[in-house]
Design an enzyme around this catalytic site. Structure first.
Site, PDB file in Angstrom:
ATOM      1  CG  ASN A 149       7.906 -12.771   7.669  1.00 19.36           C
ATOM      2  OD1 ASN A 149       8.134 -11.974   6.760  1.00 19.36           O
ATOM      3  ND2 ASN A 149       6.688 -13.199   7.935  1.00 19.36           N
ATOM      4  N   GLY A 224       4.668  -5.869   5.261  1.00 21.65           N
ATOM      5  CA  GLY A 224       5.049  -5.691   6.664  1.00 21.65           C
ATOM      6  C   GLY A 224       3.815  -5.574   7.536  1.00 21.65           C
ATOM      7  CB  SER A 225       3.434  -4.521  11.015  1.00 23.12           C
ATOM      8  OG  SER A 225       4.018  -3.241  10.952  1.00 23.12           O
ATOM      9  CB  VAL A 226      -1.742  -3.547  10.332  1.00 26.57           C
ATOM     10  CG1 VAL A 226      -2.830  -2.481  10.290  1.00 26.57           C
ATOM     11  CG2 VAL A 226      -2.282  -4.854   9.775  1.00 26.57           C
ATOM     12  CD  GLU A 227       0.145  -2.266  13.964  1.00 25.01           C
ATOM     13  OE1 GLU A 227       0.861  -3.111  13.363  1.00 25.01           O
ATOM     14  OE2 GLU A 227      -1.006  -2.521  14.378  1.00 25.01           O
ATOM     15  N   GLY A 229       2.259  -0.183   7.487  1.00 27.76           N
ATOM     16  CA  GLY A 229       1.538  -0.059   6.219  1.00 27.76           C
ATOM     17  C   GLY A 229       0.575   1.122   6.237  1.00 27.76           C
ATOM     18  CD  GLU A 244       0.413  -8.703  -0.780  1.00 32.92           C
ATOM     19  OE1 GLU A 244      -0.185  -9.411   0.045  1.00 32.92           O
ATOM     20  OE2 GLU A 244       0.104  -8.680  -1.981  1.00 32.92           O
ATOM     21  CB  CYS A 278       1.774 -12.610   6.749  1.00 31.29           C
ATOM     22  SG  CYS A 278       2.166 -13.371   5.168  1.00 31.29           S
TER      23      CYS A 278
HETATM   24  P1  NAD Z   1       7.527  -4.006   9.960  1.00 33.28           P
HETATM   25  O1  NAD Z   1       6.279  -3.334   9.542  1.00 33.28           O
HETATM   26  O2  NAD Z   1       8.067  -3.688  11.305  1.00 33.28           O
HETATM   27  O3  NAD Z   1       8.701  -3.664   8.925  1.00 33.28           O
HETATM   28  C1  NAD Z   1       8.567  -3.920   7.548  1.00 33.28           C
HETATM   29  C2  NAD Z   1       9.512  -3.004   6.771  1.00 33.28           C
HETATM   30  O4  NAD Z   1       9.067  -1.654   6.906  1.00 33.28           O
HETATM   31  C3  NAD Z   1      10.970  -3.033   7.250  1.00 33.28           C
HETATM   32  O5  NAD Z   1      11.838  -2.972   6.142  1.00 33.28           O
HETATM   33  C4  NAD Z   1      11.058  -1.757   8.060  1.00 33.28           C
HETATM   34  O6  NAD Z   1      12.381  -1.255   8.181  1.00 33.28           O
HETATM   35  C5  NAD Z   1      10.187  -0.833   7.223  1.00 33.28           C
HETATM   36  N1  NAD Z   1       9.715   0.385   7.905  1.00 33.28           N
HETATM   37  C6  NAD Z   1       9.525   0.585   9.222  1.00 33.28           C
HETATM   38  N2  NAD Z   1       9.108   1.859   9.446  1.00 33.28           N
HETATM   39  C7  NAD Z   1       9.015   2.454   8.235  1.00 33.28           C
HETATM   40  C8  NAD Z   1       8.638   3.755   7.790  1.00 33.28           C
HETATM   41  N3  NAD Z   1       8.272   4.709   8.643  1.00 33.28           N
HETATM   42  N4  NAD Z   1       8.660   4.022   6.467  1.00 33.28           N
HETATM   43  C9  NAD Z   1       9.031   3.072   5.569  1.00 33.28           C
HETATM   44  N5  NAD Z   1       9.412   1.825   5.941  1.00 33.28           N
HETATM   45  C10 NAD Z   1       9.404   1.517   7.242  1.00 33.28           C
HETATM   46  O7  NAD Z   1       7.302  -5.588   9.805  1.00 33.28           O
HETATM   47  P2  NAD Z   1       8.238  -6.795  10.271  1.00 33.28           P
HETATM   48  O8  NAD Z   1       8.200  -6.918  11.757  1.00 33.28           O
HETATM   49  O9  NAD Z   1       9.552  -6.733   9.577  1.00 33.28           O
HETATM   50  O10 NAD Z   1       7.446  -8.032   9.616  1.00 33.28           O
HETATM   51  C11 NAD Z   1       6.371  -8.674  10.226  1.00 33.28           C
HETATM   52  C12 NAD Z   1       5.051  -8.182   9.691  1.00 33.28           C
HETATM   53  O11 NAD Z   1       4.996  -8.336   8.282  1.00 33.28           O
HETATM   54  C13 NAD Z   1       3.878  -8.996  10.240  1.00 33.28           C
HETATM   55  O12 NAD Z   1       2.818  -8.138  10.541  1.00 33.28           O
HETATM   56  C14 NAD Z   1       3.527  -9.904   9.065  1.00 33.28           C
HETATM   57  O13 NAD Z   1       2.211 -10.383   9.074  1.00 33.28           O
HETATM   58  C15 NAD Z   1       3.778  -9.000   7.908  1.00 33.28           C
HETATM   59  N6  NAD Z   1       3.966  -9.775   6.680  1.00 33.28           N
HETATM   60  C16 NAD Z   1       2.985  -9.741   5.728  1.00 33.28           C
HETATM   61  C17 NAD Z   1       3.112 -10.522   4.582  1.00 33.28           C
HETATM   62  C18 NAD Z   1       2.067 -10.515   3.491  1.00 33.28           C
HETATM   63  O14 NAD Z   1       2.392 -10.919   2.382  1.00 33.28           O
HETATM   64  N7  NAD Z   1       0.848 -10.100   3.755  1.00 33.28           N
HETATM   65  C19 NAD Z   1       4.233 -11.337   4.419  1.00 33.28           C
HETATM   66  C20 NAD Z   1       5.203 -11.343   5.426  1.00 33.28           C
HETATM   67  C21 NAD Z   1       5.054 -10.548   6.542  1.00 33.28           C
END
Ligand code: NAD
Length: 470
Positions: A149, A224-227, A229, A244, A278
């Site tokens: 995003n 990225g997402s909680v799941e 992370g 984050e 986020c």
């Molecule tokens: P996502 O968790 O699907 O993906 C994030 C990253 O993780 C991508 O590069 C993805 O390829 C990678 N990834 C996926 N599986 C992995 C694994 N097994 N091992 C290592 N890396 C892996 O998230 P998204 O859909 O791209 O983004 C949206 C999410 O990010 C939302 O939950 C949003 O709230 C969060 N977000 C948080 C912040 C913050 O600063 N807190 C900022 C922006 C977005």
């Protein structure tokens, strides 16, 4: 575009299509990297860390500043690329590039302010006759993983502080929106030695583990997402980690609030990048005595929002990142209606687009406010008074940012003290962020802080020197 490994732009046989979410046009392809590619990138960063740590702070600072200048020169090109690969309205994409320039400049400045301290070691038993001081030394290699995003600024928030502290980096950007990060890598690679920054593109499920588990990586910084992370934190054994993650940010409107200000903030907070942020406002917690007035004004302002082509400066609401994401939002909204919410506006999906939607009579147990809904939704929960408002605000597994609208200083301070979130904004929506402030959530929203100074601090180690003066 190609991956960046050890200063070379490299391709692979298998490719990933990068598609414009607005019209489904193919923008470009990137290599579907393999664990072998990740290994090569890590080795390159691992070798270069010994060279980069000997660079002077002045040289690092100047190189970062030069990156900021180059990015400023290409601002519009970067903004268009962000808009095309993410569907982000162009005005917001331009803001993202401006912030990224700021993040790099702040990192350039911070690289000159990495201090150790003298330690009064003679205060401890046996310390008499000794002198001691600490040095802040680089961690080594940072593994950075970023979401779709904010494909530029979130990558910069990891790369620039890491380089400022003389670390090398392996970045894995989102497979959905990897182009802007690759374009930025060209700039950074032109001002830093080969191997200081490496970028591997590919699917997280295939290449993520290699990065997260490698013993040559000293820290993982993940956004990225909680799941995802949660999975990463279980696998990144014996390394530093910053997470984050997602948010479910509340905006409280009390009876004593300036309602016009609160409505304006809600529009900005709920609909920025079509709610795919986020720190977007995801729950409206409104004091019952002013709820009808608030709703009426919110509906009036929401109706003014224009949906359309993200590249038009008139567009407020673009597409969601893909049709599946729009279908998820559609399902969440329709379930909340079955559970008793009242649809006041919107609610309809058309391909990747989802209309700005206002829901009233929402309760805390509904999925639309229990989980993070990544879409243009304003769910209203009516409450009575500040105590109930704060209880509802805290009734979630998330705790990223939060906001309260009130003209009463006691209410403002109570909210600041009692809301469980990394930041609490008073009379400002939760999407407020400057790139030097400490940023990062509580509870499931994450661990650690970003924001240049705080990221730099976390990307150094403290070494102690003890001198025998006798
Ligand atoms: P996502 O968790 O699907 O993906 C994030 C990253 O993780 C991508 O590069 C993805 O390829 C990678 N990834 C996926 N599986 C992995 C694994 N097994 N091992 C290592 N890396 C892996 O998230 P998204 O859909 O791209 O983004 C949206 C999410 O990010 C939302 O939950 C949003 O709230 C969060 N977000 C948080 C912040 C913050 O600063 N807190 C900022 C922006 C977005």
């Amino acid at each position: 575009m190609k991956m960046l490994i050890n200063g070379n732009f490299v391709d692979s046989k298998e490719k990933i299509d990068v598609v414009n979410p607005f019209n489904q046009d193919l923008i470009d392809q990137v290599p579907a990297g393999t664990p072998e590619d990740v290994k090569k990138a890590i080795n390159s960063a691992y070798v270069m860390k010994n060279e980069l740590k000997n660079f002077s702070a002045r040289k690092i600072s100047e190189a970062l500043y030069a990156c900021a200048v180059d990015l400023s020169d290409d601002l519009e090109e970067f903004a268009i690329l962000i808009s095309m690969e993410t569907g982000k309205p162009i005005n917001a994409a331009r803001d993202e590039v401006k912030r990224s320039i700021d993040t790099i400049k702040l990192s350039s400045e911070e690289s000159k302010r990495i201090y150790g301290e003298t330690v009064p070691i003679d205060a401890g038993i046996g310390g008499k006759g000794f002198m001691a001081f600490t040095l802040k030394i680089p961690l080594g290699v940072l593994g950075a993983i970023t979401p779709f995003n904010y494909p530029l600024n979130l990558a910069i928030h990891k790369i620039a502080p890491a380089l400022a502290a003389k670390n090398t980096v392996v970045l894995k950007p989102s497979a959905t929106a990897p182009l802007t990060a690759l374009k930025m890598a060209e700039i950074i690679n032109s001002h830093f030695p080969d191997g200081a920054l490496n970028v591997v593109t590919g699917r997280g499920s295939i290449i993520g583990d290699e990065l997260v588990k490698s013993e040559k990586i000293d820290k993982i910084s993940f956004t990225g997402s909680v799941e995802t992370g949660r999975m990463i934190s279980q696998r990144a054994v014996m390394k530093k980690i910053t997470l984050e993650l997602g948010g479910n940010d509340p905006l409280i409107v009390l009876e004593d609030a300036d309602i016009e200000k609160a409505v304006e903030a809600t529009i900005r907070g709920s609909y920025l990048y079509t709610g795919q942020v986020c720190i977007a406002v995801k729950r409206l917690i409104v004091d019952d005595p002013v709820a009808d007035d608030f709703v009426e004004m919110l509906l009036k302002e929401t109706r003014k929002l224009k949906m359309g082509d993200p590249l038009s400066t008139k567009t407020d609401i673009g597409p969601l990142i893909n049709e599946n994401a729009a279908k998820v939002v559609e399902r969440i909204v329709s379930n909340s209606l079955k559970d008793g919410a009242e649809l006041l506006l919107g609610g309809t999906r058309n391909g990747n687009f989802f209309e700005p939607t206002v829901l009233d009579q929402v309760t805390s147990n509904m999925k639309v406010v229990q989980d993070e809904t990544f879409g243009p939704i304003s769910p209203i929960i009516r409450v009575n008074g500040i105590d109930e408002a704060i209880n509802v605000a805290n009734d979630t597994r998330y705790g990223l940012q939060a906001s309260i609208f009130t003209e009463n200083i006691r209410h403002a301070l109570k909210a600041v003290q009692e809301i469980e979130a990394g930041s609490v904004m008073v009379n400002k929506q939760s999407t407020f962020r400057t790139d030097n402030m400490p940023f990062g959530g509580f509870k499931m929203s994450g661990m650690g802080k970003e924001g240049v100074k705080y990221a730099v601090e976390d990307m150094t180690r403290t070494k102690l020197a003890v001198l025998n003066t006798r």
